[in-house]
Design a protein around this motif. Sequence first.
Motif, PDB file in Angstrom:
ATOM      1  N   ASP A   8      35.711  33.770  41.868  1.00 54.32           N
ATOM      2  CA  ASP A   8      35.765  34.626  40.613  1.00 54.32           C
ATOM      3  C   ASP A   8      35.236  34.173  39.587  1.00 54.32           C
ATOM      4  O   ASP A   8      34.427  34.768  38.856  1.00 54.32           O
ATOM      5  CB  ASP A   8      37.156  34.340  40.603  1.00 54.32           C
ATOM      6  CG  ASP A   8      37.822  35.107  39.058  1.00 54.32           C
ATOM      7  OD1 ASP A   8      37.296  36.106  38.537  1.00 54.32           O
ATOM      8  OD2 ASP A   8      38.989  34.980  38.475  1.00 54.32           O
ATOM      9  N   THR A  38      39.254  34.885  35.958  1.00 53.89           N
ATOM     10  CA  THR A  38      39.811  36.244  35.385  1.00 53.89           C
ATOM     11  C   THR A  38      41.005  36.673  36.070  1.00 53.89           C
ATOM     12  O   THR A  38      41.745  35.846  36.699  1.00 53.89           O
ATOM     13  CB  THR A  38      38.302  37.300  35.508  1.00 53.89           C
ATOM     14  OG1 THR A  38      38.602  37.522  36.892  1.00 53.89           O
ATOM     15  CG2 THR A  38      37.132  36.768  35.247  1.00 53.89           C
ATOM     16  N   ASP A  39      41.114  37.931  35.955  1.00 53.15           N
ATOM     17  CA  ASP A  39      42.465  38.670  36.496  1.00 53.15           C
ATOM     18  C   ASP A  39      42.634  38.390  37.859  1.00 53.15           C
ATOM     19  O   ASP A  39      43.866  38.113  38.274  1.00 53.15           O
ATOM     20  CB  ASP A  39      42.508  40.095  36.040  1.00 53.15           C
ATOM     21  CG  ASP A  39      41.143  40.649  36.680  1.00 53.15           C
ATOM     22  OD1 ASP A  39      40.150  40.098  36.893  1.00 53.15           O
ATOM     23  OD2 ASP A  39      41.130  41.914  36.894  1.00 53.15           O
ATOM     24  N   ASP A  40      41.596  38.308  38.590  1.00 46.27           N
ATOM     25  CA  ASP A  40      41.755  37.874  40.131  1.00 46.27           C
ATOM     26  C   ASP A  40      42.580  36.663  40.407  1.00 46.27           C
ATOM     27  O   ASP A  40      43.451  36.578  41.155  1.00 46.27           O
ATOM     28  CB  ASP A  40      40.330  37.714  40.704  1.00 46.27           C
ATOM     29  CG  ASP A  40      39.371  38.885  40.336  1.00 46.27           C
ATOM     30  OD1 ASP A  40      38.800  39.515  41.265  1.00 46.27           O
ATOM     31  OD2 ASP A  40      39.084  38.930  39.186  1.00 46.27           O
ATOM     32  N   GLY A  75      39.481  40.036  31.446  1.00 46.52           N
ATOM     33  CA  GLY A  75      38.743  40.876  32.089  1.00 46.52           C
ATOM     34  C   GLY A  75      39.472  41.902  33.075  1.00 46.52           C
ATOM     35  O   GLY A  75      39.023  42.273  34.390  1.00 46.52           O
ATOM     36  N   ASP A 245      32.750  39.405  40.185  1.00 44.12           N
ATOM     37  CA  ASP A 245      33.886  38.399  40.274  1.00 44.12           C
ATOM     38  C   ASP A 245      34.977  38.782  41.509  1.00 44.12           C
ATOM     39  O   ASP A 245      35.378  37.760  42.160  1.00 44.12           O
ATOM     40  CB  ASP A 245      34.606  38.218  38.795  1.00 44.12           C
ATOM     41  CG  ASP A 245      35.348  39.532  38.350  1.00 44.12           C
ATOM     42  OD1 ASP A 245      34.542  40.747  38.836  1.00 44.12           O
ATOM     43  OD2 ASP A 245      36.339  39.527  37.614  1.00 44.12           O
TER      44      ASP A 245
HETATM   45 MG    MG Z   1      38.301  40.034  37.434  1.00 45.69          MG
END
Ligand code: MG
Length: 301
Positions: A8, A38-40, A75, A245
């Motif tokens: 990511d 990030t959001d992941d 993100g 990502d």
């Molecule tokens: Mg992400």
Amino acid sequence: MVGLALGDALGAPFEGGPLERLVWWGLGRTRDGRHRTTDDTAMTRDIAESLLACRALDLDDLAQRFARSYRWHRGYGPGAAAMLRSVRRGTDWRVARTAQWPEGSWGNGGAMRAPILGALLHEDGGAAAAAGDAVASVTHAHPEGRAGASILARATAACVRGASPVAIVEEVAAHHADPPWASPWGLVRAFLDAPPSVATLRKELGNEITAIRSVPTALYLGLSSLDEPFEHLLSRTRALGGDDDALGAMAGALWGARHGASALPQHLKDRVEDVGGLAHLARSLAGVSIDWGPGLRAAGP
Ligand code: MG
Ligand code: RVK
Ligand code: MG
């Protein structure tokens, strides 16, 4: 979790077009110079923390944690961002998840956070897939968004069990054959024997933000890199561009599930935000017993 975070954070600078890359150039480092996840990774952490706190799969708790952790600068996908802001304002997640599209999101945001469920439920691919589906459904009600998560969770479970790449594709193909999922598996299988060019991979399997155009790609990237150094997986993912990502997170999680966090290169772990905290969380989670039954039943049909 660590493989996912590395894929990511080290994929994020290569996501999207010139504008997205410029924005991430400004946002993508922590104060101490590490690559920001990030959001992941954030949503994966939410799942781990929810399971630890509840000792069960509690989708209401999960929805609140997803909403509380949301930060624009990590993100998130546009639909997920709007949905989570709405939950924060008090909307029930069962309502908020279909506010933008009547059937919900078919983005890859459910799939990108599903590997942790496959790792935890690795002995039972069916249970892993069901948990992936349930956890995706909190933000991604669309059947394609949910199926992407089931597939990634199932494949991660099989990676932990040490199944061969071909056996993993065959297991996935046997359980996910409804349209539009029937067509990619033959290609993934063929590409394992005869690696395609970057352009062919991008055209045939995709590098987009949707589940159907990223999950088969990530599966191919991860499985075909299992016997290579992790750095190869990263450079092959970067070459694809697009949703880099999420592709890196999903493929990196498969690699990590097969080899474990200690096999991931130290020089990369040193460059990514809070890898130590994630590893600690993962160890804590591995040490507790989770009551999956009621949680899965709570997911509904
Ligand atoms: Mg992400
Ligand atoms: C930026 C029409 C739909 C749709 C539907 C489209 C982060 C929309 C992560 C939407 C991941 C996009 C990624 C993504 C995860 C979805 N009809 N169009 N039913 N459903 N779309 O917004 O959480 O990178 O264009 O729910 O799945 O790293 O904006 O986000 O790569 O797919 O975002 O779906 O995104 P969202 P997500
Ligand atoms: Mg992305």
